[in-house]
Scaffold this active site. Sequence first.
Site: not given
Ligand code: NAD
Length: 366
Positions: A119, A124, A127, A130, A225
């Site tokens: 990530r 991006q 990905d 996402s 994460y």
């Molecule tokens: P994910 O699918 O791993 O998890 C989903 C969400 O669940 C996350 O926001 C996580 O914080 C939340 N979570 C985990 N345990 C929890 C709990 N006990 N209670 C409440 N919430 C909980 O995550 P995702 O949606 O793929 O992405 C998370 C972050 O990473 C986002 O901010 C996203 O923008 C960022 N991201 C960045 C890139 C990049 O820069 N290339 C790529 C993908 C995601």
Amino acid sequence: MKIGIIKEKSDNRVAIVPDLVRRLIKEGNELIAEKGCGESSLFADETYTEAGATLVSRNDVLKASEIICTIAPLDPVDYKLLAKDTVVISSYQPYFTLDKTKEAAAHQLTVFSMDMIPRITLAQAMDVLSSMASIAGYKAVILAANHLPKYFPMLTTAAGSIPPAKVLVMGAGVAGLQAIATAKRLGSVVQAFDTRAAAKEEVESLGAKFVEVEGAKDDKAAGGYAVEQTEEYKQRQREKIAEEAAKADVIITTAQLRGKPAPVLITKEVVAQMKNGSVIVDIASSTGGNCELTEDGKTVVKHGVTIIGNSELAADVPNHASQLFSKNVHNFLNIFLKEGKLEIDLENVILKSSCIASKGEVLYKN
Ligand code: NAD
């Protein structure tokens, strides 16, 4: 390079759409596609031939491909037809299914798992997690609205007023944020939970209320994460969730912990306290689910609450999901496919993280 496209066995999406066929051919490649590969995502065979692909049988695609891209990993039975050193691109989730990676390595395949792409800003555009999560978040809300025996927006009529539905989103990552945006567009009142500190501002920027639980662990070093929380935090979070869940009409759960079972956020006791007719859509069901009563791939009714366990919601929007997946694949291929020739440098940060098998060895490390 000869690039193969097959019809997915249990998914409506296709990994390469005709538009990408056209581009890859321009870039010096040859495309071979299984007949009917795009049928369920509304890309007819003629659109593949018009784009320049040759349509053949599944076995002929497998035998001729030097690179093969799929949504779900191929069956090990298919590996037998692939030539040694074929580049296989898919989403293996090696932390859950290492056996598939081992079998691919035993067949001397070079495997790239797109879910292992780091990530980082540079990655991006490739990905898939996402792009698919975003579609899943949208579809989860549409599905919930369909099952809810109530209206989503506030309605004022001569016959009286209807209050807006209350939606609670757990996990405000990519899927959660899209769920919030969709639920807001439908006129509901939205609240969201997340353990990551960065989520608060994102939730509020979409006009939803962030439900705060004090004392979450620092996650800055976790590469975007979430990290597992302390028992004390989990207890405080469970209490707050119980309070909010009892008021909600719809709960969308998306919380994931990379490589681990999803955290249980909604216990069966909390479900029992929810309003009759309310709906839970659990996107985390394939890794155990965020609700204790979720059954993966099923819709069940418990204590009057409809619980939908579905981690494959992007496959229910197959046309657009395939287009986005295809774009991700193209951006990924661009790293190592130059003018129709392979130039794989495993020192490249993206390839190093995503190459899970090469030259007979499993490269993925837990
Ligand atoms: P994910 O699918 O791993 O998890 C989903 C969400 O669940 C996350 O926001 C996580 O914080 C939340 N979570 C985990 N345990 C929890 C709990 N006990 N209670 C409440 N919430 C909980 O995550 P995702 O949606 O793929 O992405 C998370 C972050 O990473 C986002 O901010 C996203 O923008 C960022 N991201 C960045 C890139 C990049 O820069 N290339 C790529 C993908 C995601």
